[in-house]
Scaffold this motif. Structure first.
Motif, short mmCIF file in Angstrom:
data_model
loop_
_atom_site.label_atom_id
_atom_site.label_comp_id
_atom_site.label_asym_id
_atom_site.label_seq_id
_atom_site.Cartn_x
_atom_site.Cartn_y
_atom_site.Cartn_z
N PRO A 64 -2.08 26.28 28.85
CA PRO A 64 -3.19 26.19 29.46
C PRO A 64 -4.08 25.02 29.79
CG PRO A 64 -3.44 27.24 27.28
CD PRO A 64 -1.89 26.81 27.72
N ASN A 69 -9.45 20.62 23.92
CA ASN A 69 -10.10 22.02 23.86
C ASN A 69 -10.71 22.32 22.65
OD1 ASN A 69 -8.18 22.78 21.73
ND2 ASN A 69 -6.61 23.44 23.42
N SER A 108 -4.87 24.22 16.97
CA SER A 108 -4.92 24.69 18.19
C SER A 108 -5.79 25.94 18.47
CB SER A 108 -3.70 24.90 18.69
OG SER A 108 -3.11 25.79 18.27
N ILE A 109 -6.26 26.25 19.63
CA ILE A 109 -6.85 27.49 19.92
C ILE A 109 -6.15 28.76 19.45
CG2 ILE A 109 -8.23 28.85 21.51
CD1 ILE A 109 -8.46 26.33 23.01
N ASP A 129 -3.76 34.10 22.82
CA ASP A 129 -3.46 32.86 23.72
C ASP A 129 -4.61 33.02 24.86
OD1 ASP A 129 -2.88 30.44 24.57
OD2 ASP A 129 -0.90 31.22 25.76
#
Ligand code: MLT
Length: 326
Positions: free
Chosen positions: A43, A94, A163-164, A205
Motif C-alpha cells: 500500500p 505511514n 507497521s500498520i 491490511d
C-alpha cells in the motif's frame, strides 16, 4: 547595454553565490528519491507511485521510488531522517512508522514529530480483515471463532513490528484473545502474495492493498474497519454491521529530513496538492478505498497535527494491548 554591465552579468552568473541562488530557484534540477520504507507492491508503495507520478509531471523531474524495507518500516524512515535536507531525498511513512513505532522500539533513531520536515498527508484508508480463499468461515464472527479454535495452526501475516498491519492486527487479536502464529514480511505486498497463494491464513491490511484481490475473488474479505462501506466493495460489511466494535484507519504521510528549506517544502506541498486535486487521482483513490486529506488538513501543519495526535492516541492503546517489539 554597456560593456561593463555585460561583463558584470557574466561574472555574476559564474560566481558561486549567484550560481547557488539560481540552483535554489531551479529546484528540482534533478530526480528526487522517495524512500518507501516497505517492499514494492504494497500500500505505501502503490499510493506513493500514484501521487509520485503526478508530482513528477508537475515538477518536471522524476520522483524515483526507492524501497527500503525492514524493521516495520523504521529502517527506511531512519535513513530518510538522516538524509541531506536538500529536497532530493524525501519519504512516505505511514501511521505505523510515524506514530506507533515510538511505543514499540526503545532505540528508535527518530522522533516522528521532531526529526522530519512534514510535507503533507497523502491518504487515509481503512483496514480490511481478509483471509485466504479456502478458510472455512462465512462471516466475521465465524472467522473469529475459527481462528480461536485453530490458533495453534493459524497464521497471520504482517509487515514487521510497528507497521500498520502489525499494529492493527495486534489490536484486533487482543480484542478477541486470538494468538495466531505471526509471519513477518518486509511489506504487505509480499504478504498478500502469500495470502493469495494460501501460505498464510489472514491479515488485517489496508483496503488499498487488498481491494483488487477481493474483487477478483482470490482472497476473502470479512469486514472493513470503518463506519461506512467502501464504494468499490459494496458487498463487504463494516465491522459494526458484522457485529464487532473495531475501527481502524490507516494513513500515509510525505516527509523530508528535518531542516528542508521552506521554498522546497512549498514546491513539494503545491505539487502534492495538485495531485490531490486531479480528477483521475481522485477516482483512483475511490477505486482503492482511499481519500486524500480535506483542504484544511493539507500541507505540513495538517500532517504535524495528525502525527502528534496519533502518537498520543496509539501509545496507550498499544501498551494496554501488551504490544512489544518482541
Ligand atoms: C503496513 O502494514 O504498515 C503497510 O501495509 C506496509 C506496506 O506498505 O507494505
Amino acid at each position: 547595454m554597456g560593456k561593463s554591465l555585460l561583463l558584470f552579468l557574466a561574472a555574476a552568473l559564474v560566481s558561486p553565490g549567484f550560481g547557488g541562488a539560481l540552483a535554489q530557484t531551479a529546484y528540482p534540477s534533478k530526480p528526487i528519491t522517495v524512500i518507501v520504507p516497505f517492499a514494492a507492491g504494497g500500500p505505501t508503495d502503490v499510493v506513493t507511485r500514484i501521487v509520485g507520478e503526478h508530482m513528477s509531471r508537475t515538477l518536471g523531474r522524476q520522483l524515483v521510488v526507492e524501497n527500503v524495507g525492514g524493521a516495520g518500516g523504521t529502517t527506511g524512515m531512519t535513513r530518510a531522517a538522516q538524509a541531506e535536507p536538500d529536497g532530493y531525498t524525501i519519504a512516505v511513512g505511514n501511521m505505523g512508522t510515524q506514530s506507533a513505532a515510538p511505543a514499540l522500539y526503545a532505540n528508535l533513531k527518530y522522533d516522528p514529530a521532531k526529526s522530519f520536515t512534514q510535507i503533507g498527508i497523502v491518504n487515509f484508508t481503512p483496514q480490511a480483515i481478509v483471509s485466504k480463499k479456502g478458510l472455512p468461515a462465512g462471516d466475521l464472527k465465524a472467522f473469529i471463532a475459527y481462528v480461536k479454535a485453530n490458533q495453534a495452526t493459524t497464521s497471520q501475516g504482517h509487515a514487521g513490528v510497528g507497521s500498520i498491519s502489525h499494529v492493527s492486527g495486534t489490536l484486533f487479536n487482543h480484542l478477541f484473545g486470538l494468538k495466531p502464529n505471526l509471519v513477518v514480511y518486509r511489506g504487505t505486498g509480499p504478504a498478500l502474495n502469500d495470502l493469495v497463494g494460501g501460505h498464510i491464513d489472514y491479515m488485517v491490511d489496508q483496503s488499498l492493498n487488498v481491494i483488487p484481490q477481493i474483487q477478483g475473488g482470490s482472497i476473502k474479505a470479512y469486514a472493513i474497519a470503518a463506519t461506512a462501506r467502501l464504494e468499490s466493495l459494496p458487498d463487504v460489511p463494516t465491522t459494526g454491521e458484522a457485529g464487532v466494535d473495531f475501527i481502524f484507519s490507516a494513513w500515509n504521510g510525505m516527509v523530508g529530513p528535518k531542516g528542508l528549506p521552506p521554498e522546497i517544502v512549498a514546491t513539494l506541498v503545491a505539487a502534492l496538492a495538485k495531485a490531490h486535486d486531479d480528477q483521475t487521482i481522485k477516482a483512483r483513490f475511490v477505486e482503492l478505498g482511499s481519500t486524500g486529506p480535506a483542504g484544511a488538513d493539507r500541507g505540513p501543519a495538517g500532517l504535524q497535527k495528525l502525527v502528534e495526535s496519533e502518537v498520543a492516541r496509539i501509545t496507550p492503546v498499544l501498551k494496554a494491548a501488551g504490544a512489544t517489539a518482541n
